[in-house]
Design a protein around this motif. Structure first.
Motif, mmCIF file in Angstrom:
data_model
loop_
_atom_site.group_PDB
_atom_site.id
_atom_site.type_symbol
_atom_site.label_atom_id
_atom_site.label_comp_id
_atom_site.label_asym_id
_atom_site.label_seq_id
_atom_site.Cartn_x
_atom_site.Cartn_y
_atom_site.Cartn_z
ATOM 1 N N ASP A 91 0.826 -1.210 0.000
ATOM 2 C CA ASP A 91 0.000 0.000 0.000
ATOM 3 C C ASP A 91 0.854 1.251 0.000
ATOM 4 N N GLY A 92 1.986 1.186 -0.672
ATOM 5 C CA GLY A 92 2.831 2.363 -0.818
ATOM 6 C C GLY A 92 3.747 2.654 0.354
ATOM 7 N N TYR A 93 3.740 1.807 1.400
ATOM 8 C CA TYR A 93 4.661 2.053 2.516
ATOM 9 C C TYR A 93 6.093 1.710 2.131
ATOM 10 N N PHE A 94 6.257 0.822 1.165
ATOM 11 C CA PHE A 94 7.544 0.696 0.500
ATOM 12 C C PHE A 94 7.453 1.553 -0.757
ATOM 13 N N SER A 95 8.415 2.449 -0.917
ATOM 14 C CA SER A 95 8.381 3.337 -2.073
ATOM 15 C C SER A 95 9.783 3.527 -2.626
ATOM 16 N N THR A 96 9.865 3.630 -3.936
ATOM 17 C CA THR A 96 11.148 3.877 -4.591
ATOM 18 C C THR A 96 11.309 5.334 -4.976
ATOM 19 N N HIS A 97 10.377 6.174 -4.584
ATOM 20 C CA HIS A 97 10.402 7.574 -5.013
ATOM 21 C C HIS A 97 10.845 8.476 -3.866
ATOM 22 N N TRP A 98 11.895 9.201 -4.101
ATOM 23 C CA TRP A 98 12.417 10.136 -3.113
ATOM 24 C C TRP A 98 12.788 11.412 -3.847
ATOM 25 N N HIS A 99 12.009 12.465 -3.610
ATOM 26 C CA HIS A 99 12.203 13.727 -4.329
ATOM 27 C C HIS A 99 12.236 13.479 -5.839
ATOM 28 N N GLU A 100 11.289 12.649 -6.305
ATOM 29 C CA GLU A 100 11.111 12.332 -7.727
ATOM 30 C C GLU A 100 12.270 11.545 -8.325
ATOM 31 N N ILE A 185 11.770 6.814 5.832
ATOM 32 C CA ILE A 185 10.705 7.796 5.703
ATOM 33 C C ILE A 185 9.365 7.096 5.493
ATOM 34 N N ASN A 186 8.323 7.615 6.134
ATOM 35 C CA ASN A 186 6.961 7.171 5.844
ATOM 36 C C ASN A 186 6.521 7.887 4.566
ATOM 37 N N PRO A 187 6.357 7.146 3.448
ATOM 38 C CA PRO A 187 6.038 7.811 2.177
ATOM 39 C C PRO A 187 4.678 8.494 2.154
ATOM 40 N N VAL A 192 9.958 11.315 9.073
ATOM 41 C CA VAL A 192 10.798 10.208 9.525
ATOM 42 C C VAL A 192 9.958 9.238 10.353
ATOM 43 N N ALA A 193 10.004 7.947 10.005
ATOM 44 C CA ALA A 193 9.297 6.921 10.781
ATOM 45 C C ALA A 193 10.018 6.738 12.109
ATOM 46 N N SER A 194 9.297 6.919 13.204
ATOM 47 C CA SER A 194 9.957 6.919 14.513
ATOM 48 C C SER A 194 9.275 6.032 15.542
ATOM 49 N N ALA A 195 8.205 5.316 15.174
ATOM 50 C CA ALA A 195 7.489 4.494 16.149
ATOM 51 C C ALA A 195 8.250 3.226 16.513
ATOM 52 N N LEU A 196 9.165 2.778 15.626
ATOM 53 C CA LEU A 196 9.903 1.536 15.851
ATOM 54 C C LEU A 196 11.408 1.797 15.894
ATOM 55 N N ARG A 197 12.108 0.896 16.597
ATOM 56 C CA ARG A 197 13.570 0.879 16.558
ATOM 57 C C ARG A 197 14.075 -0.050 15.460
ATOM 58 N N SER A 198 13.333 -1.140 15.195
ATOM 59 C CA SER A 198 13.713 -2.075 14.142
ATOM 60 C C SER A 198 12.511 -2.915 13.763
ATOM 61 N N ALA A 199 12.561 -3.456 12.550
ATOM 62 C CA ALA A 199 11.529 -4.378 12.063
ATOM 63 C C ALA A 199 12.228 -5.507 11.323
ATOM 64 N N ALA A 209 11.174 -10.016 1.636
ATOM 65 C CA ALA A 209 11.410 -9.855 3.068
ATOM 66 C C ALA A 209 12.079 -8.509 3.340
ATOM 67 N N ASP A 210 13.013 -8.123 2.489
ATOM 68 C CA ASP A 210 13.691 -6.832 2.635
ATOM 69 C C ASP A 210 12.716 -5.678 2.423
ATOM 70 N N GLY A 211 11.962 -5.730 1.308
ATOM 71 C CA GLY A 211 10.987 -4.673 1.049
ATOM 72 C C GLY A 211 9.911 -4.601 2.110
ATOM 73 N N TYR A 212 9.444 -5.758 2.568
ATOM 74 C CA TYR A 212 8.403 -5.790 3.593
ATOM 75 C C TYR A 212 8.920 -5.254 4.927
ATOM 76 N N SER A 213 10.188 -5.529 5.255
ATOM 77 C CA SER A 213 10.718 -5.008 6.520
ATOM 78 C C SER A 213 10.836 -3.484 6.464
ATOM 79 N N THR A 214 11.213 -2.951 5.291
ATOM 80 C CA THR A 214 11.237 -1.498 5.126
ATOM 81 C C THR A 214 9.842 -0.905 5.291
ATOM 82 N N ALA A 215 8.855 -1.551 4.645
ATOM 83 C CA ALA A 215 7.467 -1.088 4.759
ATOM 84 C C ALA A 215 6.967 -1.190 6.190
ATOM 85 N N ALA A 216 7.289 -2.306 6.852
ATOM 86 C CA ALA A 216 6.839 -2.501 8.240
ATOM 87 C C ALA A 216 7.392 -1.415 9.143
#
Length: 257
Positions: A91-100, A185-187, A192-199, A209-216
């Motif tokens: 649902d877009g929590y993993f994103s490849t877009h950063w400042h276009e 970053i939360n897209p 900045v995503a700050s609720a977690l220390r690690s996922a 697994a890598d993309g999902y951990s970034t999204a998580a």
């Protein structure tokens, strides 16, 4: 994240890349020097293609408009399509877009570990571990009758293990702010995503697994309910206040401290 291996001779090698330690450990009998050498050659190629901090890498040249995607290495297209798939799945929590600008670093290490494992299988290895930074793909066994055993580190006290997870054919990926100051970053909010220390996410495919951990990590407290909706993937998170939580099927969760 650390790999706990039983004491047994193996063909293993580790190298330091720009920001990561990369290791290959083959546990099959026989000589695997040539296969390991070719695997590291591939991983160096990946670094040359996708290093966004290097101005002459293909990904940097694409971002600068100096190289068209159809002129790039075919693996660039493969990664771009995978990123698009994972962006939709999260649902877009993993994103490849950063400042276009296109940035696939949220899953490139997991993708590289998975592709390296496929290479080793092509050489006939069915028992090995490939680690690229905090992403690991494991296949088979380190010794007959013994599963691989992975230690999940405490992000607050990195020398301390939260728990261990074992298995014979799986991938592990951990996302967290790194010591170089990079933040996730939360897209959806561009904060900045700050609720977690690690996922940490465990599952059958190392790139996902890598993309999902970034999204998580970007999802924060919504991460575990989302992971529960996935098939074949489990997660363990450490919250900002140091509490550890995990999905219902996370292996080794009983040992969490």
């Amino acid at each position: 994240m650390t790999i706990t291996l039983p004491e047994r001779p193996s063909t293993g090698h580790a190298e330091r890349y720009k920001r990561s330690i990369v290791s290959v450990d083959v546990r099959d009998l026989g000589s695997w020097d040539d296969a390991v050498r070719c695997t590291f050659a591939f991983l160096h190629q990946v670094e040359a293609l996708f290093a966004i901090e290097e101005c002459d890498s293909q990904i940097s040249r694409i971002r600068q408009g100096k190289l068209r995607l159809d002129q790039a290495d075919p693996r660039m297209q493969e990664v771009l399509q995978l990123c698009a798939d994972v962006e939709g799945e999260t649902d877009g929590y993993f994103s490849t877009h950063w400042h276009e600008l296109f940035d696939p670093t949220g899953l490139i290490k997991g993708w590289a570990a998975g592709r390296a494992s496929q290479m080793l299988r092509g050489y006939g290895s069915y028992n090995h571990a490939v680690s690229v930074g905090s992403d690991t793909r494991l296949l088979g066994e380190p010794r007959p009758g013994r599963p691989w055993n992975i230690g999940i580190s405490d992000p607050i006290h990195p020398t301390r293990l939260l728990t261990t997870a074992g298995g014979r054919d799986f991938a592990v990926a951990t996302s967290a702010p790194d010591r170089h100051g990079l933040r996730i970053i939360n897209p959806h909010t561009w904060t900045v995503a700050s609720a977690l220390r690690s996922a940490t996410v465990i599952g059958p495919d190392s790139a996902r697994a890598d993309g999902y951990s970034t999204a998580a990590f970007a999802m924060g407290h919504d991460a575990l309910p989302w992971v529960e909706s996935l098939t074949g993937y489990e997660a363990l998170v450490v919250t900002a206040n140091g509490r550890t939580r995990w999905s219902s099927g996370f292996p080794g969760a009983i040992g969490v401290r």
